[in-house]
Every structure is written in structure tokens, then in C-alpha cells.
Write a protein that holds these residues in place. Structure first.
Motif, PDB file in Angstrom:
ATOM      1  N   GLY A 172       6.183   0.780  -8.177  1.00  0.00           N
ATOM      2  CA  GLY A 172       7.392   1.500  -7.795  1.00  0.00           C
ATOM      3  C   GLY A 172       7.203   2.773  -7.002  1.00  0.00           C
ATOM      4  O   GLY A 172       8.185   3.451  -6.687  1.00  0.00           O
ATOM      5  N   GLU A 173       5.973   3.122  -6.648  1.00  0.00           N
ATOM      6  CA  GLU A 173       5.735   4.359  -5.904  1.00  0.00           C
ATOM      7  C   GLU A 173       6.264   4.240  -4.466  1.00  0.00           C
ATOM      8  O   GLU A 173       6.308   3.158  -3.888  1.00  0.00           O
ATOM      9  CB  GLU A 173       4.238   4.683  -5.833  1.00  0.00           C
ATOM     10  CG  GLU A 173       3.555   4.839  -7.172  1.00  0.00           C
ATOM     11  CD  GLU A 173       3.073   3.520  -7.751  1.00  0.00           C
ATOM     12  OE1 GLU A 173       2.446   3.563  -8.828  1.00  0.00           O
ATOM     13  OE2 GLU A 173       3.315   2.445  -7.147  1.00  0.00           O
ATOM     14  N   ASP A 174       6.626   5.391  -3.879  1.00  0.00           N
ATOM     15  CA  ASP A 174       6.974   5.379  -2.467  1.00  0.00           C
ATOM     16  C   ASP A 174       5.704   5.581  -1.625  1.00  0.00           C
ATOM     17  O   ASP A 174       4.608   5.813  -2.150  1.00  0.00           O
ATOM     18  CB  ASP A 174       8.050   6.421  -2.133  1.00  0.00           C
ATOM     19  CG  ASP A 174       7.580   7.868  -2.279  1.00  0.00           C
ATOM     20  OD1 ASP A 174       6.432   8.180  -1.911  1.00  0.00           O
ATOM     21  OD2 ASP A 174       8.377   8.709  -2.763  1.00  0.00           O
ATOM     22  N   PHE A 175       5.872   5.498  -0.317  1.00  0.00           N
ATOM     23  CA  PHE A 175       4.736   5.533   0.606  1.00  0.00           C
ATOM     24  C   PHE A 175       3.876   6.786   0.441  1.00  0.00           C
ATOM     25  O   PHE A 175       2.648   6.730   0.580  1.00  0.00           O
ATOM     26  CB  PHE A 175       5.238   5.436   2.049  1.00  0.00           C
ATOM     27  CG  PHE A 175       4.171   5.648   3.073  1.00  0.00           C
ATOM     28  CD1 PHE A 175       3.300   4.619   3.414  1.00  0.00           C
ATOM     29  CD2 PHE A 175       4.027   6.883   3.702  1.00  0.00           C
ATOM     30  CE1 PHE A 175       2.296   4.820   4.354  1.00  0.00           C
ATOM     31  CE2 PHE A 175       3.028   7.089   4.645  1.00  0.00           C
ATOM     32  CZ  PHE A 175       2.158   6.055   4.970  1.00  0.00           C
ATOM     33  N   SER A 176       4.498   7.926   0.140  1.00  0.00           N
ATOM     34  CA  SER A 176       3.756   9.187   0.085  1.00  0.00           C
ATOM     35  C   SER A 176       2.692   9.190  -1.002  1.00  0.00           C
ATOM     36  O   SER A 176       1.753   9.987  -0.943  1.00  0.00           O
ATOM     37  CB  SER A 176       4.721  10.365  -0.134  1.00  0.00           C
ATOM     38  OG  SER A 176       5.288  10.326  -1.435  1.00  0.00           O
ATOM     39  N   LYS A 177       2.815   8.307  -1.974  1.00  0.00           N
ATOM     40  CA  LYS A 177       1.879   8.276  -3.102  1.00  0.00           C
ATOM     41  C   LYS A 177       0.861   7.131  -2.983  1.00  0.00           C
ATOM     42  O   LYS A 177       0.075   6.911  -3.910  1.00  0.00           O
ATOM     43  CB  LYS A 177       2.659   8.145  -4.411  1.00  0.00           C
ATOM     44  CG  LYS A 177       3.610   9.323  -4.667  1.00  0.00           C
ATOM     45  CD  LYS A 177       4.428   9.106  -5.920  1.00  0.00           C
ATOM     46  CE  LYS A 177       5.338  10.301  -6.181  1.00  0.00           C
ATOM     47  NZ  LYS A 177       6.362  10.469  -5.124  1.00  0.00           N
TER      48      LYS A 177
END
Length: 364
Positions: free
Chosen positions: A199-204
Motif C-alpha cells: 500500500g505504499e505510495d511511490f515516494s516510499k
């Protein structure tokens, strides 16, 4: 430390494809972690690819609004068929010699994005034509987060349909399963799952930005696009024709000092600056636009920003809105008179509906 995530293309077992005639639904984003394109990978392994289908922007990152003609791939001599514009559906005659359809396209997690409707058409065509669909899953660059009301069927269009919220929170494969359930289809869908995504977004995530379309060249542009896409239904420039689409917003008739002061009062912790810019094409080409430049973070809510800017702009007699189009983008009937409905919503029915299509657990 950023997290390592593999997309479906990175874990695909190519040997399982060797006995099948393959149709690909791909574009320029269909690459693995090494930057290798799916078509090249399959052809190198002697997989029989008999046809290629491409959505908006085609196979080679065509500019916005450019008509995509069918053609023969210059290297591999495979027919390439556009499924955007004059042809938006896949007829069974185009799949007559196909055993398996493989879908691998990077989307952005927003209901406006036309690629997700190409996926819907592919799912429906595979059901109608009795073809197996393999989706090489890709993580959602905006992560497992949700925003906005579900769009009513009365507003269905190529920029919003099928009762999705604006920010729908699903991976590509999960969205395919959503369509299967939503349309009540009998179709075999094999999801080649991502590895390591929760579920992380791209920044992570430890990976490169896989440019999904010409005007989303960076993750920052996507963060802004989430809300500022609404201004595509107005007479403002959102920075198309500049080096920072959707990170700029303005018009020749705007007072950037007043706009900056107004918005800073609403969002004191958000980073943005006054900005003059000159689009090289599209709205106000070669004219100086007065406005703002945003320096977004993943936590910024650009739906709230968009509503605040719309409220501010209603003080300008030059400001114009295409009401039908902004209703379709926002997913709200009579949006300009009921803007709060974009920000105040209940998605419990959506969460219940998607509960059995989710393939990944959120990181606690």
C-alpha cells in the motif's frame, strides 16, 4: 529506507507462455526494473506475439490529442492497433488467433486517467471472446489511499466511470478484478502479483519514476494532478506546454499576489510560490500567465486546494467553467454549486464492494 517492490513483469514466468499465441495491451511504460520493455523480453524468448493493442498516447508516448493510427511494428512486424479514439473496444475478430491477452500498463490511481478504461474494455472483450487475461500487476503510485465520492452512472465518460472514487486505491490487477465483479463477467483473469507492496505510495518505494503519460513527467506532477485536473474544465492553464505540467496554474488575467495571499491563508504549511510562466502550446500559448508553482509533498491534499482555488476564482469576471466537463471530472452533479461534495463523502459501500478483490495487505 525505501522499500523494494517488484511489479508483475519482474516476476513473470515466461516459460508458461511458450505454447500460446499472445496479444499484448502495452505502451511505453511496460518495462521492468531494469528498464527492459515487455515486448523485447518476450520476443527475445521466442514468445509468439501476434498482435499489440495500445491506449491513449500509443506505443511511443505520442503528445496529447495526437491521433494514433494502426501500424506495423517497425522491428518485429507485428500489427499494432489503437484502442483509443475511433476504436475504443476490442472486437472478437481482432482476437481470433489469440490464446492469451497480457495487459501491462502503468496507471496513476486516479479516476480521470483514460488507461483504466482501456483496461475495462480489455476485461469485457476477454469475457465476450472467451480469452484468458493475464494482468502483470503494478503498484498504485498514489498508494492504498482513497478520496472523493463514487461517480454516479449519469456522469460516466472516458474521464470517469464505473462508480469509482476519484482516488480509488487499487493496483492494476485489483482494478481488473473490480471490473470483473462490477460487470458480473465470467472471465479467467490471472494476476501476476507485485512482490513486496503493501500500500505504499511511490515516494516510499525504491524505483525509478515510470513516466505514465507526457504531462505527468514526475511524481510531483501526479500529486498536483490529483486535484488540479479539475481545471482542465476551466479557462486556466495547468502548465501544459511547460516543463512543469500541473505544478503550475495561472492565466494572463490573474493577480498572482492576491491569489498567493488567499491560498497561503488557507494552507499555511504547504509549499508554493508566485510564478509567471509561458506555455509553449495549449492554453495561453506564448502568453505570460500569472499564477502559482507548487512544490508538493505526498501528504498534500490537492482536492482541497482545487476547491479553494475555485472559490477564489469566482471573484473574476474572466473566469469560465465548462460545467458539464467539471461535473464529469469531479463526479458530482452541479459541482460548482456543490463543491463540498467532493470533500465530504462516505465510501463504506465502496470498501465493502472491494473487500474481496484486494490482493495486498496494508502496512500497519
Amino acid at each position: 529506507m525505501k522499500k523494494r517492490v517488484l511489479n508483475g513483469i519482474d516476476v513473470l514466468d515466461i516459460e508458461k507462455l511458450k505454447a500460446s499465441n499472445i496479444a499484448l495491451v502495452i505502451n511505453y511504460s511496460s518495462v521492468n526494473q531494469k528498464g527492459e520493455h515487455l515486448l523485447d523480453i518476450l520476443m527475445r524468448s521466442a514468445i509468439k506475439v501476434v498482435r499489440i493493442f495500445t491506449p491513449e498516447h500509443g506505443l511511443f508516448l505520442n503528445a496529447d490529442g495526437q491521433k494514433i493510427e494502426d501500424f506495423i511494428h517497425p522491428r518485429y512486424r507485428i500489427p499494432v492497433t489503437s484502442i483509443y479514439g475511433s476504436r475504443f473496444t476490442l472486437d472478437c475478430d481482432l482476437l481470433h488467433d489469440v490464446d492469451v491477452v497480457i495487459y501491462d500498463i502503468q496507471d496513476v490511481g486516479l479516476r480521470y486517467y483514460t488507461f483504466i478504461y482501456a483496461l475495462a474494455e480489455v476485461v469485457k472483450a476477454c469475457a465476450k471472446c472467451r480469452k484468458k487475461l493475464v494482468v502483470l500487476d503494478r503498484f498504485n503510485p498514489l498508494g492504498r489511499r482513497f478520496f472523493g465520492p463514487r461517480i454516479p452512472q449519469t456522469l460516466n465518460s472516458i474521464v470517469g466511470a464505473y462508480e469509482l472514487p476519484v482516488r480509488y486505491g487499487l493496483s492494476t490487477g485489483e482494478l481488473a478484478l473490480y471490473y470483473k465483479k462490477f460487470f458480473g463477467l465470467d472471465v479467467e483473469i490471472d494476476i501476476i502479483k507485485c512482490v513486496g507492496w503493501s500500500g505504499e505510495d511511490f515516494s516510499k518505494i525504491d524505483t525509478f519514476w515510470n513516466v505514465p503519460s507526457p504531462n505527468l513527467p514526475t511524481f510531483s506532477s501526479l500529486i498536483c494532478y490529483a486535484g488540479l485536473c479539475l481545471f482542465e474544465a476551466t479557462n486556466l492553464s495547468v502548465g501544459r506546454g511547460t516543463t512543469k505540467p500541473f505544478e503550475f496554474i495561472g492565466a494572463p488575467w490573474l493577480d498572482e499576489d492576491e491569489m498567493y495571499t488567499y491560498l497561503k491563508g488557507k494552507f499555511p504549511n504547504m509549499l508554493f510560490r508566485k510564478r509567471q510562466f509561458i506555455p509553449q502550446f495549449r492554453e495561453y500559448a506564448y502568453q505570460v500567465c500569472n499564477g502559482l508553482e507548487f512544490v508538493p509533498s505526498p501528504e498534500d491534499n490537492f482536492f482541497e486546494v482545487a476547491v479553494a482555488i475555485l472559490e477564489y476564482l469566482q471573484g473574476y469576471e474572466q473566469f469560465e467553467v465548462n460545467n458539464k466537463r467539471i461535473d464529469m471530472l469531479a463526479g458530482v452533479e452541479n459541482f460548482m454549486e456543490s463543491k463540498d461534495q467532493l470533500l465530504n463523502f462516505n465510501l463504506n459501500d465502496y470498501f465493502e464492494f472491494i473487500s474481496d478483490v484486494l490482493l495486498y495487505k496494508n502496512e500497519d
